[in-house]
Design an enzyme around this catalytic site. Structure first.
Site, mmCIF file in Angstrom:
data_model
loop_
_atom_site.group_PDB
_atom_site.id
_atom_site.type_symbol
_atom_site.label_atom_id
_atom_site.label_comp_id
_atom_site.label_asym_id
_atom_site.label_seq_id
_atom_site.Cartn_x
_atom_site.Cartn_y
_atom_site.Cartn_z
ATOM 1 C CG PHE A 4 -10.196 31.373 -30.727
ATOM 2 C CD1 PHE A 4 -10.889 32.079 -31.468
ATOM 3 C CD2 PHE A 4 -9.752 30.224 -31.439
ATOM 4 C CE1 PHE A 4 -11.433 32.070 -32.842
ATOM 5 C CE2 PHE A 4 -10.146 29.968 -32.790
ATOM 6 C CZ PHE A 4 -10.784 30.903 -33.551
ATOM 7 N N GLY A 5 -13.122 30.070 -28.985
ATOM 8 C CA GLY A 5 -13.731 28.879 -28.945
ATOM 9 C C GLY A 5 -13.853 28.859 -30.503
ATOM 10 C CE1 TYR A 6 -10.273 25.158 -30.597
ATOM 11 C CE2 TYR A 6 -10.961 23.377 -32.177
ATOM 12 C CZ TYR A 6 -9.956 23.829 -30.945
ATOM 13 O OH TYR A 6 -9.520 22.854 -30.209
ATOM 14 N N GLY A 7 -15.152 25.218 -31.213
ATOM 15 C CA GLY A 7 -16.029 23.949 -31.353
ATOM 16 C C GLY A 7 -17.021 24.289 -30.634
ATOM 17 C CB SER A 8 -19.022 22.455 -27.752
ATOM 18 O OG SER A 8 -17.966 22.511 -26.808
ATOM 19 C CD GLU A 83 -13.415 20.290 -23.610
ATOM 20 O OE1 GLU A 83 -13.068 19.262 -24.157
ATOM 21 O OE2 GLU A 83 -14.438 20.952 -23.482
#
Ligand code: BEZ
Length: 181
Positions: A4-8, A83
């Protein structure tokens, strides 16, 4: 094998995936509360990037990617490295917006108290910070605008992101010289 991506990751995943869908994660909200000393800022002047905070009354929109087991196994160590500035892996369940499927997924979250954590600030102060930061991955305002553009294109709203965009945009107008053509 979902991430799940919610940024870049929503606009620049950097890995091969089998399918991707706009998705909702319940119980979390997105905030620009994590410092970025290595991507959108520098150690001397960290930028501001997103993390997720637990909030039982909230939900957050992002992008779910299904990876093959081989790519998933190669990608997690790469993301762990990318990260390394304070993010931890978390296992969650998502809802895919187009077909309502619920899938298990991995995401990265920067927990309060990690060495790069900046925490809350006045929204106008955060906007000034984002408008004036940059690092090896580019300008901090580009990160904000790319994220907002992806949400917009999918008809999704995040009031925190939207209000920051309004403020950063207003700041950039104010910075234009009066006689610019
Ligand atoms: C993201 O784009 O979802 C993301 C990736 C790594 C850390 C935090 C967020």
């Amino acid at each position: 094998m979902w991430i799940f991506g919610y940024g870049s990751l929503v606009w620049k995943p950097g890995f091969r995936f089998e399918e991707s869908h706009a998705a909702r994660l319940e119980g979390f909200k997105r905030r620009f509360w994590q410092g970025s000393p290595d991507h959108r800022g520098t150690p001397e002047r960290p930028g501001r990037v997103v993390t997720l905070l637990e909030d039982p009354s909230a939900s957050v929109f992002g992008r779910a990617f299904r990876l093959s087991p081989e790519v998933f196994a190669k990608t997690l160590p790469r993301l762990d490295h990318r990260e390394k500035g304070g993010y931890q892996r978390l296992s969650v369940e998502l809802e895919l917006l187009d077909d309502g499927r619920r899938v298990p997924a991995t995401l990265y979250v920067a927990v309060p108290g990690n060495p790069s954590y900046l925490g809350p600030a006045d929204l106008a102060e955060m906007a000034r910070h984002i408008a004036s930061s940059a690092g090896p991955s580019g300008r901090n305002d580009e990160y904000l605008l790319e994220l907002a553009g992806w949400l917009d294109r999918h008809g999704l709203d995040d009031p925190h992101v939207r209000r920051l965009v309004e403020m950063v945009t207003a700041l950039s107008w104010r910075r234009l010289p009066k006689d610019a053509d």
